[in-house]
Design a protein around this motif. Structure first.
Motif: not given
Length: 232
Positions: A120-147
């Protein structure tokens, strides 16, 4: 730890660098306001503004940018030029486009653990910015849950972990903030693993929970596998 089912990770300064961009922007802000206040005074005023604004605007770049604008207005008694306000807005926009630079051992650690645990990924911050960073990180498919949450409290972790296999007692939270990632996770009944980062926002500082049975500290994410192996 034999019954561990879920491993959750913080994002900023646990998986990728973030605080460095806040500090660089704050340095630029101090240069813009150098004729009006000393650097240390500006640091204190920005921090005070951030404390006030979190409950209204949450965490992240947008809230930080608004806090800088508010501070600029206050220290100049409302005489800050529009050109300076524009530069502050531009600096915030640049932060929202900053590159995503993974910290050491992040990708291989997540890939190794993904087959054996719910990740799981559990983070604070701006939703738009966190979604951007997760997408650019290349790690998105490794998480079963993102909060993306407004605050990290014991109640937050119970809400997220309880519906998962084994509940909160079979969950682990890994992050660079003792205040947000580790202490409330321990209070909820989960494991808490602290991964210190060289740059930590002042509002995320806290004392290490020495003696806590479910607390561990590692120097980087390569140490997580050793913690898990030792707990079996």
């Amino acid at each position: 730890m034999n019954h561990l089912k879920t491993i959750a990770f913080d994002a900023d300064d646990t998986l990728w660098h973030t605080e460095q961009y806040f500090q660089l922007t704050q340095h630029h802000f101090k240069m813009l306001l150098a004729d009006h206040a000393e650097p240390d005074h500006l640091s204190r005023r920005i921090l005070e503004a951030e404390k006030r604004n979190i409950k209204h605007f949450g965490y992240g770049v947008k809230s930080f940018t608004l806090s800088m604008i508010e501070t600029a207005i206050e220290v100049t008694d409302g005489r800050v030029p529009a050109s300076v306000i524009q530069q502050i807005v531009d600096a915030g926009r640049d932060m929202m486009a900053s590159p995503v630079e993974l910290l050491p051992h992040v990708a291989e650690t997540l890939e190794t653990l993904a087959d054996g645990y719910t990740i799981a990924l559990i983070t604070k911050g701006d939703l738009f910015d966190q979604e951007r960073k997760l997408a650019q990180s290349g790690l998105g498919e490794l998480f079963d849950l993102v909060e993306v949450v407004s605050e990290k409290t014991a109640e937050t972790y119970r809400r997220i972990f309880d519906p998962l296999e084994g509940g909160v007692g079979a969950a682990m939270m890994v992050g660079n903030s003792l205040k947000s990632d580790v202490v409330p996770a321990l209070e909820a009944g989960a494991w808490g693993v602290y991964v210190p980062h060289e740059l930590t926002w002042e509002l995320e500082l806290a004392e290490e929970p020495e003696g806590a049975e479910r607390y561990r500290r590692i120097e980087d994410l390569s140490g997580l596998s050793r913690v898990l192996d030792a707990g079996k």
